[in-house]
Each structure stands twice: as C-alpha cells, then as structure tokens.
Design a protein around this motif. Sequence first.
Motif, mmCIF file in Angstrom:
data_model
loop_
_atom_site.group_PDB
_atom_site.id
_atom_site.type_symbol
_atom_site.label_atom_id
_atom_site.label_comp_id
_atom_site.label_asym_id
_atom_site.label_seq_id
_atom_site.Cartn_x
_atom_site.Cartn_y
_atom_site.Cartn_z
ATOM 1 N N MET A 1 17.987 33.140 31.851
ATOM 2 C CA MET A 1 16.633 33.365 31.225
ATOM 3 C C MET A 1 16.647 34.507 30.102
ATOM 4 O O MET A 1 17.387 34.995 30.116
ATOM 5 C CB MET A 1 15.500 33.815 32.348
ATOM 6 N N CYS B 1 10.497 38.428 30.029
ATOM 7 C CA CYS B 1 10.803 37.270 29.145
ATOM 8 C C CYS B 1 9.941 37.079 27.933
ATOM 9 O O CYS B 1 10.107 36.447 26.951
ATOM 10 C CB CYS B 1 10.614 35.955 30.076
ATOM 11 N N CYS C 1 6.763 36.184 33.581
ATOM 12 C CA CYS C 1 7.552 37.183 33.636
ATOM 13 C C CYS C 1 7.419 38.110 32.489
ATOM 14 O O CYS C 1 7.445 37.553 31.220
ATOM 15 C CB CYS C 1 9.307 36.565 33.500
ATOM 16 N N CYS D 1 15.255 37.005 30.127
ATOM 17 C CA CYS D 1 15.117 38.296 30.686
ATOM 18 C C CYS D 1 16.582 38.813 31.155
ATOM 19 O O CYS D 1 16.615 39.930 31.783
ATOM 20 C CB CYS D 1 13.953 38.656 31.649
ATOM 21 N N HIS E 1 9.610 32.008 33.897
ATOM 22 C CA HIS E 1 10.387 32.649 33.078
ATOM 23 C C HIS E 1 10.443 31.741 31.654
ATOM 24 O O HIS E 1 10.044 30.677 31.783
ATOM 25 C CB HIS E 1 11.845 32.840 33.516
HETATM 26 ZN ZN LIG Z 1 12.282 36.335 32.896
#
Ligand SMILES: [Zn+2]
Length: 83
Positions: free
Chosen positions: A37, A65, A62, A39, A21
């Motif tokens: 993170m 992200c 990810c 996300c 991430h």
């Molecule tokens: Zn992420």
Amino acid sequence: MNALIYIDLDSVHPVIDGVWHRASPTSMPDPGDRITMLCGAAAVAEYERLERRREHGTPTMCPRCDVVYRQQKGIPPPRMRPS
Ligand SMILES: [Zn+2]
C-alpha cells in the motif's frame, strides 16, 4: 471472442483488518499476489463481492495512505475541524 471487463485501478482500495488503503497497482493483482500500500503496509490479495465489504463493520480510511495519495496528486491536506 473475449468479454472485456474494464476496471478503474484508482478505485482499488484494499481492506486490511477493517482499514481501507490505497495502492497504485499497474494492473489488477492476481489472488495471492503481495500488494504494498502507499503507507507501506503489505498484504496478500484476495477478492470478495462488494456487498460483503461491510459485513464486519464499515472500513475506515488509512490516514497515512491519504497523506501519501494527496502528496502524489497535489491535493492539499484536509482542513482540521475546530474543536
Ligand atoms: Zn495505508
């Protein structure tokens, strides 16, 4: 006398369950600190040597992200490959 170790915070990519991430920490998190993170995933920081990163397989990126990171940096989304 101190020995300074300079760290590029942009290259900090925490791995959670085999997925790497992006986070935007303002300083290096201490072990045990909770990191959120880009996300929205959150986890507790711990450290390991880089050469152990692939012991359980190569981490994948990810995608959420990546989207947030690109939006923040003004980077256009990646081109989709024709199927
Ligand atoms: Zn992420």
